[in-house]
Design an enzyme around this catalytic site. Structure first.
Site, PDB file in Angstrom:
ATOM      1  N   ALA A  66       0.920   1.972  12.487  1.00 33.89           N
ATOM      2  CA  ALA A  66       0.942   0.537  12.198  1.00 33.89           C
ATOM      3  C   ALA A  66       1.773  -0.175  13.259  1.00 33.89           C
ATOM      4  CB  ALA A  66       1.532   0.287  10.816  1.00 33.89           C
ATOM      5  N   GLY A 111      -0.449   5.383  10.455  1.00 33.10           N
ATOM      6  CA  GLY A 111      -1.702   4.740  10.096  1.00 33.10           C
ATOM      7  C   GLY A 111      -2.888   5.267  10.884  1.00 33.10           C
ATOM      8  N   GLU A 114      -3.953   8.341   9.061  1.00 36.78           N
ATOM      9  CA  GLU A 114      -4.578   7.879   7.818  1.00 36.78           C
ATOM     10  C   GLU A 114      -5.994   7.354   8.087  1.00 36.78           C
ATOM     11  OE1 GLU A 114      -1.103   6.313   4.965  1.00 36.78           O
ATOM     12  OE2 GLU A 114      -1.053   5.407   6.959  1.00 36.78           O
ATOM     13  N   GLU A 134       6.449   8.193   9.016  1.00 34.18           N
ATOM     14  CA  GLU A 134       7.012   7.025   8.324  1.00 34.18           C
ATOM     15  C   GLU A 134       8.416   7.255   7.796  1.00 34.18           C
ATOM     16  OE1 GLU A 134       2.538   6.447   8.147  1.00 34.18           O
ATOM     17  OE2 GLU A 134       3.934   8.128   8.008  1.00 34.18           O
TER      18      GLU A 134
END
Length: 260
Positions: A66, A111, A114, A134
């Site tokens: 992200a 992300g 993911e 994270e």
């Protein structure tokens, strides 16, 4: 719709969608998440598109996570909504009804991993790196990473990667089931396209039935999954492509599937 953060192009029946933020290692900000949702909705609605390849621009990263600069400014409510936005977009990809292949070169972190995991197949270059870091930000994965990794790799590996934030190489990612196939980095695009073209030449209704049956069956008791499979088998048996496929087999020729 024109995109600021994506590139799209069609190669026959294969649509390539590229996250195009190489200066940010293709990090996912809110605008990019929205654009990905739109791009996949368009691919789903276009009958000429039979398979999709998702990748990142440049050689350094598929998607490196992200956008931390944007993330750092979010309130708790905004962070929750950002998580839900990412989850919604990735749910769309997973349930698209057309095969989606992640072409992974370089980093697939946070992300990015993911995003790769919601794709149906994942082809990685042998120099790719994977992780959910994270924890180093005082966070946890928020786009479905804890749940999809759990289903792909099991509890032990999921806890290890989420709790430590450790990166793993492509070989271990394949061993864990996170990656479908590992190829030489310089052959990554060619090998991914070869796979995508194979899928695009297959019967679309059968492809969708396989995707739906595996996804639904993975979340239901065995008897319910078997029942769903039988119903899907019956529906697909009514298609012209099924007639073409069986006829071609008996005539010892290659089938030509029309999607009807």
């Amino acid at each position: 719709m024109s995109f600021r953060n994506l590139l799209t192009d069609d190669r026959g029946a294969v649509r390539r969608i590229t996250v195009n933020r190489p200066d940010k290692l293709n990090a996912l900000n809110r605008e990019t998440l929205v654009e990905l949702d739109v791009a996949f909705a368009q691919a789903a609605a276009d009958d000429a598109v039979r398979a999709i390849v998702l990748t990142g621009a440049g050689s350094k990263a598929f998607v490196a996570g992200a956008d931390i600069a944007e993330l750092a400014e979010l309130s708790p409510v905004q962070a929750r909504d950002f998580s839900r936005l990412g989850q919604q977009m990735m749910w769309r990809i997973e349930h698209l009804g057309k095969p989606v292949i992640a072409q992974i070169g370089g980093f697939a972190l946070g992300g990015g991993l993911e995003l790769a995991m919601c794709c149906h197949l994942r082809v990685a270059g042998d120099t790719a790196r994977f992780g959910l870091p994270e924890i180093s930000l005082g966070l946890l994965p928020g786009f479905g990473g804890t749940q999809r990794l759990l289903r792909l790799a099991g509890r032990s590996a999921t806890l290890e990667l989420c709790l430590t934030g450790a990166q793993i190489d492509a070989a271990r990612a394949q061993t864990l089931g996170v990656v479908t196939r590992v190829v030489a980095a310089d052959a990554l695009e060619a090998e991914t396209m070869r796979l995508a073209e194979q899928l695009a030449a297959s019967a679309p209704h059968a492809l969708r039935a396989i995707l739906d049956t595996v996804i639904v069956g993975g979340e239901t008791p065995l008897d319910a999954g078997l029942d769903f499979e039988s119903m899907a088998f019956g529906v697909v048996s009514s298609t012209q492509d099924m007639r073409e496929g069986t006829r071609a087999f008996l005539e010892r020729r290659k089938p030509v599937f029309s999607g009807s």
